[in-house]
Design an enzyme around this catalytic site. Structure first.
Site, short mmCIF file in Angstrom:
data_model
loop_
_atom_site.label_atom_id
_atom_site.label_comp_id
_atom_site.label_asym_id
_atom_site.label_seq_id
_atom_site.Cartn_x
_atom_site.Cartn_y
_atom_site.Cartn_z
N ASP A 57 0.84 -1.20 0.00
CA ASP A 57 0.00 0.00 0.00
C ASP A 57 0.88 1.24 0.00
O ASP A 57 1.40 1.65 1.04
CB ASP A 57 -0.92 -0.01 1.22
N GLU A 137 31.27 9.30 4.17
CA GLU A 137 31.89 9.08 5.48
C GLU A 137 30.86 9.43 6.57
O GLU A 137 30.93 10.48 7.20
CB GLU A 137 33.14 9.95 5.63
N GLU A 139 29.15 9.80 9.99
CA GLU A 139 29.51 9.80 11.41
C GLU A 139 28.25 9.56 12.24
O GLU A 139 27.12 9.82 11.78
CB GLU A 139 30.13 11.15 11.79
N GLU A 194 35.67 9.84 16.71
CA GLU A 194 35.69 11.18 16.13
C GLU A 194 35.99 12.23 17.20
O GLU A 194 36.29 11.91 18.34
CB GLU A 194 34.36 11.47 15.42
N GLU A 201 33.27 7.15 13.55
CA GLU A 201 33.23 7.08 12.09
C GLU A 201 33.79 5.75 11.64
O GLU A 201 34.82 5.28 12.16
CB GLU A 201 34.04 8.22 11.47
N HIS A 250 30.66 13.54 4.89
CA HIS A 250 31.48 14.02 3.78
C HIS A 250 31.39 13.01 2.64
O HIS A 250 31.50 11.79 2.87
CB HIS A 250 32.93 14.19 4.20
N ARG A 322 40.08 22.53 5.36
CA ARG A 322 38.76 21.95 5.51
C ARG A 322 37.69 22.97 5.87
O ARG A 322 36.58 22.59 6.26
CB ARG A 322 38.81 20.85 6.58
N GLU A 340 35.67 16.27 -2.67
CA GLU A 340 34.93 15.91 -1.45
C GLU A 340 33.99 17.04 -1.08
O GLU A 340 34.42 18.16 -0.77
CB GLU A 340 35.92 15.66 -0.31
N ARG A 342 31.72 18.50 1.67
CA ARG A 342 31.80 18.31 3.12
C ARG A 342 30.52 18.70 3.87
O ARG A 342 30.44 18.52 5.08
CB ARG A 342 32.99 19.11 3.66
#
Length: 451
Positions: A57, A137, A139, A194, A201, A250, A322, A340, A342
């Site tokens: 359904d 990645e 976490e 982490e 992670e 990330h 970063r 990447e 982030r």
């Protein structure tokens, strides 16, 4: 179990069911908001599931269809068959397969199926001569449970980034999670504690984008189930504890050509990135506000996306630091060249998030967008004037702004398809409105006895 009407992959599943003494199959799919759903059927129904599908359904599923058009059909993907690790110690086992959703009225794939939305993005890439690889990645936090088995926000360790026991008391939990993932076909690269207390992670290897999206849903399921065996609650909520780092996801992306070469690598470029990689990056930067609605889809997501807690909020890219939205990680080989993103967090629907990232990047390639210069300074140290000087915009500050950006970005809104985009916006508008009229504990603590 044999049938002449089955593909080799489907027959292999039937053989595995018999060999592993599987008694139940969980046929899984994902709703628009990213929640994994499943229909459990006896394993003896596997051949029927392959031949005819399993009906359910659709009107009972968030964002699917109305009551008058409720019949939907699940078609299991045999390549996703895996025995569930937490059932293997019993007399018989359970297994799961991930399904595509079909519209029974047309017999066609259902346009509101998030897995179909990602397949559409991959079809676009294929038409341009690319396959897409991705590596997330995700976490997560591990919290203690109370005496009634309900989740608290008490962490069971005092560890920090890369800490060892005794501070990292959850190392045994991560080990068991890794064993479970590996039994389901994951290739785990690394695991670690982490930055925040209780935060972890586990990284698994990159794969094609569809398999990666499937893996994210499986990863979350396995992490929660095995954490529960240790009387812990695993959460992928982006910011469960104030004033410490939140959980991100990330996501690394690369395109490969039909001859197996990494389309993102160029030895002659200062950053070893090809023209396609620069244009792909420019496309993601161009569409970043709209992507944010999908990659950061909850009110709580924006408690993570604030300066000072290592989450990217500035629309820029860098080959070094970063603090930028997109980073070019170091690559040991040409095949490893990638970008990447982030900003995503693990509350997102991985199918939709990867789909909009891919569409944005391909849009950049199709339009041959110019990529800005990388920002090598710490953008967190910039004041508003310097960010303006560098032309650095900021991501939406809340879910409402992000949904506005999604509706204003035709390329990303249309990439989701009319059904998903309209239902997603409707749900997220309601979520944000509910948040705005609610009164938080912070407000009560701050104002109730003051005024």
């Amino acid at each position: 179990m044999t049938s002449g009407n089955l593909t080799d992959a489907e027959q292999a599943v039937l053989d595995e069911i018999e060999e592993q003494d599987v008694d139940f199959l969980r046929l899984q799919f994902t709703d628009i908001l990213g929640t994994v759903k499943n229909v459990s059927v006896p394993a003896r129904q596997a051949e029927k599931a392959f031949a005819e599908g399993i009906y359910f359904d659709g009107s009972s599923i968030e964002g699917f269809v109305r009551i008058q058009e409720s019949d939907m059909r699940l078609k299991p993907d045999p390549d996703t068959f895996a025995v569930l690790p937490w059932r293997q110690k019993e007399e018989s086992a359970a297994a799961r397969m991930i399904c595509d959703v079909y519209d029974t009225s047309t017999g066609e794939p259902f346009e509101g199926d998030p897995r179909r939305v990602l397949k559409n993005a991959l079809d676009r890439a294929d038409e341009m001569g690319y396959t897409v690889n991705a590596a997330p990645e995700p976490e997560f936090f591990l919290f203690e449970e109370d005496e009634d088995g309900r989740a608290t926000t008490r962490t069971n360790d005092a560890g920090g980034y890369f800490d060892l026991a005794p501070k990292d008391l959850a190392s045994d939990v991560r080990r068991d999670i890794i064993y479970g993932l590996e039994s389901m076909g994951f290739e785990v690269e690394a695991s670690h504690h982490e930055v925040a207390e209780g935060q972890h992670e586990i990284n698994f290897t990159y794969d094609d984008a569809l398999t990666t999206a499937d893996n994210v849903g499986t990863f979350r399921t396995v992490v929660r189930a095995i954490a529960a065996q240790h009387d812990l609650h695993a959460t992928f909520m982006p910011k469960p504890i104030p004033r410490i780092n939140g959980s991100g996801m990330h996501t690394h992306l690369s395109l490969f050509t039909e001859d197996g070469e990494n389309a993102f690598h160029d030895d002659d470029d200062e950053f070893n990135l090809s023209d396609e990689a620069h244009a792909f990056t420019a496309g993601i930067l161009e569409h970043a506000p709209a992507i944010t609605a999908i990659a950061n889809p909850t009110v709580n997501s924006y408690k993570r996306l604030v300066p000072g807690y290592e989450a990217p909020v500035y629309v820029a890219w860098s080959d070094r630091n970063r603090s930028a939205l997109i980073r070019k990680p170091a690559a040991r080989t040409p095949a490893a060249s990638r970008v990447e993103l982030r900003s995503p967090d693990p509350s997102c629907n991985a199918y939709l998030a990867l789909a909009v990232m891919i569409h944005a990047g391909l849009d950049g390639i199709e339009k041959d967008l110019d990529c800005p210069d990388p920002v090598r300074e710490n953008i967190y140290d910039f004041d508003e004037a310097k960010r303006e000087e560098y032309g650095i915009d900021t991501l939406p500050a809340n879910l409402g702004e992000a949904v506005d950006a999604l509706e204003e970005d035709d390329a990303i809104y249309n990439a989701l398809g009319n059904h998903v985009s309209s239902k997603f916006v409707e749900a997220k508008r309601q979520e944000f409105e509910d948040y705005l009229v609610d009164v938080s504990d912070w407000e009560l603590d701050r104002y109730l006895e003051t005024f």
